[in-house]
Write an enzyme that holds these catalytic residues in place. Sequence first.
Site, PDB file in Angstrom:
ATOM      1  N   ASP A 279      -7.057  -5.470  14.353  1.00 15.67           N
ATOM      2  CA  ASP A 279      -6.976  -3.881  14.061  1.00 15.67           C
ATOM      3  C   ASP A 279      -6.671  -3.764  12.795  1.00 15.67           C
ATOM      4  OD1 ASP A 279      -6.669  -1.201  14.227  1.00 15.67           O
ATOM      5  OD2 ASP A 279      -5.102  -1.283  15.916  1.00 15.67           O
ATOM      6  N   SER A 280      -7.528  -3.781  11.896  1.00 15.14           N
ATOM      7  CA  SER A 280      -7.324  -3.902  10.218  1.00 15.14           C
ATOM      8  C   SER A 280      -7.936  -2.709   9.724  1.00 15.14           C
ATOM      9  CB  SER A 280      -7.913  -4.889   9.680  1.00 15.14           C
ATOM     10  OG  SER A 280      -9.380  -4.766   9.363  1.00 15.14           O
ATOM     11  N   THR A 281      -7.497  -2.523   8.350  1.00 12.08           N
ATOM     12  CA  THR A 281      -7.974  -1.337   7.583  1.00 12.08           C
ATOM     13  C   THR A 281      -9.231  -2.112   6.903  1.00 12.08           C
ATOM     14  OG1 THR A 281      -6.525  -2.511   6.074  1.00 12.08           O
ATOM     15  CG2 THR A 281      -5.773  -0.633   6.793  1.00 12.08           C
ATOM     16  N   ASP A 282      -9.855  -1.228   6.220  1.00 13.17           N
ATOM     17  CA  ASP A 282     -10.977  -1.704   5.367  1.00 13.17           C
ATOM     18  C   ASP A 282     -10.938  -3.075   4.669  1.00 13.17           C
ATOM     19  OD1 ASP A 282     -12.347   0.661   6.594  1.00 13.17           O
ATOM     20  OD2 ASP A 282     -11.948   1.781   4.865  1.00 13.17           O
TER      21      ASP A 282
ATOM     22  N   PRO B  78      -4.548  -6.496   1.315  1.00 17.37           N
ATOM     23  CA  PRO B  78      -4.250  -7.616   2.025  1.00 17.37           C
ATOM     24  C   PRO B  78      -5.282  -7.661   3.430  1.00 17.37           C
ATOM     25  CG  PRO B  78      -2.812  -5.830   2.177  1.00 17.37           C
ATOM     26  CD  PRO B  78      -3.522  -5.461   1.213  1.00 17.37           C
TER      27      PRO B  78
ATOM     28  N   ASP C  92       0.268   1.273  13.693  1.00 18.86           N
ATOM     29  CA  ASP C  92       0.603   2.464  14.411  1.00 18.86           C
ATOM     30  C   ASP C  92       0.971   2.092  15.693  1.00 18.86           C
ATOM     31  OD1 ASP C  92      -2.194   2.704  15.911  1.00 18.86           O
ATOM     32  OD2 ASP C  92      -2.627   2.348  13.707  1.00 18.86           O
TER      33      ASP C  92
ATOM     34  N   GLU D 149       1.805  -7.682  12.085  1.00 20.38           N
ATOM     35  CA  GLU D 149       1.664  -6.266  11.248  1.00 20.38           C
ATOM     36  C   GLU D 149       2.202  -6.948   9.599  1.00 20.38           C
ATOM     37  OE1 GLU D 149      -0.079  -3.402  10.717  1.00 20.38           O
ATOM     38  OE2 GLU D 149       1.133  -3.540   8.700  1.00 20.38           O
TER      39      GLU D 149
ATOM     40  N   GLN E  14       0.751  -1.341  -0.027  1.00 15.85           N
ATOM     41  CA  GLN E  14      -0.226   0.080  -0.094  1.00 15.85           C
ATOM     42  C   GLN E  14       0.859   1.372  -0.008  1.00 15.85           C
ATOM     43  OE1 GLN E  14      -2.008  -0.807   3.701  1.00 15.85           O
ATOM     44  NE2 GLN E  14      -0.032  -1.070   4.684  1.00 15.85           N
TER      45      GLN E  14
END
Length: 285
Positions: free
Chosen positions: A157-160, A164, A88, A108, A33
């Site tokens: 704790d993920s992105t949309d 991945p 983060d 991560e 990304q």
Amino acid sequence: MKSSLWIEEIYDGFCGVKFKVEETLFSGKSEFQTVDVVETKGHGKMLLNDGLIMVTERDEFVYHDMISHVPLFVHPNPKSVLIIGGGDGGTAREVLKHQSLERIVQVEIDAMVVDACKAHIPQTACAYENPRMELIIGDGVKFVKETKEKFDIIMVDSTDPIGPAAPLFGPEFYSNIYNILSDDGIVVSQGESPFLMADVQKSMLKVLHDQFEVVKIYNFNNLTYPGGLWSFTFASKGLHPIRDFKPERVDGSKIEFQYYNKELHTGCFAIPSFQRNNLEGLLKD
Ligand code: SAM
């Protein structure tokens, strides 16, 4: 470099949020990304993955308090936590406040996110300096499939659900999560917006409903994500987020919270009627 840029996050072409950028601190492209850290005028430093806002210094405490302390105060005696994503470091920072934990592992996928946050957002990335943390750079999907370890609590704790992170919302991932949770294990996951991603909430809860004994969803309000109102899913092998919650443990912990408290713990599971109607038949007590 000083800039006169505004960052916009537009949802589905019809609504969004906008932030004034003072300075770009980091811009990179990893194999997964794009990763950017900017200094904003009103929200402090902001991390973006693929142009989507992940955290801002101003309100990251809301998300990180709620993903971590809710399950940690439901489980009567948590010893081990697995965090998937969360590059983060904010979730790990909150988890580390629980002194009784013996093992904290974070998986991560993108080292660039971790490195950019270590360099520019110590407010969250300070967690990585703590020797109690084990950070693995790798794919969370592969990790949960292959590990032989069991965990009391898993935090996704993920992105949309794109790139991945897409498999982190699917049935195979949650079947592997079930297998690596201890007998009284709990999994909580970033659960998207009840206004803007009602269909994703429904499909997530369907996946959880098919595999877990207790399935709930809880909400929080924040300043940054489109729509303001956002959710985490909660699923367990038996522990109930309200019946098994002992408020006196919160007082006894002496942890200083910025958003979470014992009253909010119970209140956040009271979801509005439109959301409850959307999820009808998918919540399990
Ligand atoms: N609070 C944020 C939000 O909801 O917008 C999420 C923050 S955190 C930065 C999300 C992290 O999940 C990203 O750093 C991303 O690299 C990581 N991630 C995405 N897919 C992953 C996977 N398959 N395994 C491990 N980490 C993953």
